[in-house]
Design a protein around this motif. Structure first.
Motif, mmCIF file in Angstrom:
data_model
loop_
_atom_site.group_PDB
_atom_site.id
_atom_site.type_symbol
_atom_site.label_atom_id
_atom_site.label_comp_id
_atom_site.label_asym_id
_atom_site.label_seq_id
_atom_site.Cartn_x
_atom_site.Cartn_y
_atom_site.Cartn_z
ATOM 1 N N ARG A 172 5.226 4.727 2.125
ATOM 2 C CA ARG A 172 5.843 6.053 2.275
ATOM 3 C C ARG A 172 5.978 6.436 3.751
ATOM 4 N NH1 ARG A 172 7.409 8.238 -2.106
ATOM 5 N NH2 ARG A 172 6.463 7.714 -4.080
ATOM 6 N N GLY B 254 4.908 4.837 -7.354
ATOM 7 C CA GLY B 254 4.176 6.039 -7.715
ATOM 8 C C GLY B 254 3.837 6.913 -6.534
ATOM 9 N N GLU B 255 3.089 7.945 -6.857
ATOM 10 C CA GLU B 255 2.678 8.922 -5.858
ATOM 11 C C GLU B 255 1.521 8.390 -5.025
ATOM 12 O OE1 GLU B 255 4.220 11.880 -5.272
ATOM 13 O OE2 GLU B 255 5.653 11.166 -6.737
ATOM 14 N N VAL B 256 1.378 8.953 -3.855
ATOM 15 C CA VAL B 256 0.244 8.622 -3.000
ATOM 16 C C VAL B 256 -1.004 9.239 -3.618
ATOM 17 C CG1 VAL B 256 -0.759 8.920 -0.709
ATOM 18 C CG2 VAL B 256 1.693 8.574 -0.950
ATOM 19 N N PRO B 257 -2.062 8.435 -3.818
ATOM 20 C CA PRO B 257 -3.279 9.005 -4.389
ATOM 21 C C PRO B 257 -3.891 10.034 -3.422
ATOM 22 C CG PRO B 257 -3.580 6.672 -3.845
ATOM 23 C CD PRO B 257 -2.161 7.033 -3.540
ATOM 24 N N PRO B 258 -4.496 11.102 -3.953
ATOM 25 C CA PRO B 258 -5.097 12.112 -3.087
ATOM 26 C C PRO B 258 -6.259 11.538 -2.279
ATOM 27 C CG PRO B 258 -5.615 12.536 -5.400
ATOM 28 C CD PRO B 258 -4.683 11.378 -5.362
ATOM 29 N N GLN B 259 -6.411 12.059 -1.068
ATOM 30 C CA GLN B 259 -7.523 11.622 -0.219
ATOM 31 C C GLN B 259 -8.793 12.326 -0.654
ATOM 32 O OE1 GLN B 259 -6.114 12.486 3.735
ATOM 33 N NE2 GLN B 259 -5.645 10.340 4.057
ATOM 34 N N ARG B 260 -9.883 11.610 -0.609
ATOM 35 C CA ARG B 260 -11.169 12.218 -0.938
ATOM 36 C C ARG B 260 -11.731 12.943 0.261
ATOM 37 N NH1 ARG B 260 -13.748 7.006 -3.828
ATOM 38 N NH2 ARG B 260 -12.038 6.697 -5.242
ATOM 39 N N GLU C 46 0.854 -1.185 0.000
ATOM 40 C CA GLU C 46 0.000 0.000 0.000
ATOM 41 C C GLU C 46 0.892 1.238 0.000
ATOM 42 O OE1 GLU C 46 -1.991 3.191 1.725
ATOM 43 O OE2 GLU C 46 -1.751 1.754 3.341
ATOM 44 N N ILE C 47 0.760 2.066 -1.015
ATOM 45 C CA ILE C 47 1.679 3.181 -1.243
ATOM 46 C C ILE C 47 1.753 4.119 -0.042
ATOM 47 C CG2 ILE C 47 2.159 5.204 -2.675
ATOM 48 C CD1 ILE C 47 0.846 3.636 -5.002
ATOM 49 N N ARG C 48 0.626 4.499 0.493
ATOM 50 C CA ARG C 48 0.612 5.422 1.626
ATOM 51 C C ARG C 48 1.380 4.843 2.820
ATOM 52 N NH1 ARG C 48 -2.557 9.505 1.464
ATOM 53 N NH2 ARG C 48 -4.077 8.513 0.106
#
Length: 107
Positions: free
Chosen positions: A68, A99-105, A63-65
């Protein structure tokens, strides 16, 4: 060699090359940390977070988040130990492959 784009498979293994790079980077830093003679206050944190990364890559769904977060904790824990810097850089590059951490909704 670190790849910067895509999810290519390691020839013959069926494993995502990013996962292979992360596994190798974690293994290298674990070895270098274990072989480092000096004790320092946050060594246990670095070891614990390396174990977290190893478990994520072994499970096959990092899990990317969380990766990191582990990277930041490891860097903070061993940041002043310059002998571990090159292995830490390799780990950072391996995490960056995901990759980058996806933005939080909703934030």
């Amino acid at each position: 060699m670190l790849r910067s784009v895509g999810q290519t498979r390691v020839t013959g293994s069926g494993e995502d090359s990013r996962a292979a790079e992360l596994r190798a980077a974690v293994s290298r830093l674990r070895r270098e940390l274990a072989g480092h003679p000096a004790e320092f206050p946050d060594r246990g944190i670095a070891e614990d977070e390396l174990a977290v990364l190893a478990a994520m890559v072994a499970a096959g769904d990092p899990e990317i988040r969380r990766m990191r977060r582990s990277l930041l904790l490891i860097a903070g824990a061993i940041g002043s130990v310059s002998a571990l810097g090159p292995a830490l850089l390799v780990l950072r590059k391996a995490v960056d492959l995901f990759g980058e951490v996806p933005p939080q909704r909703g934030v």
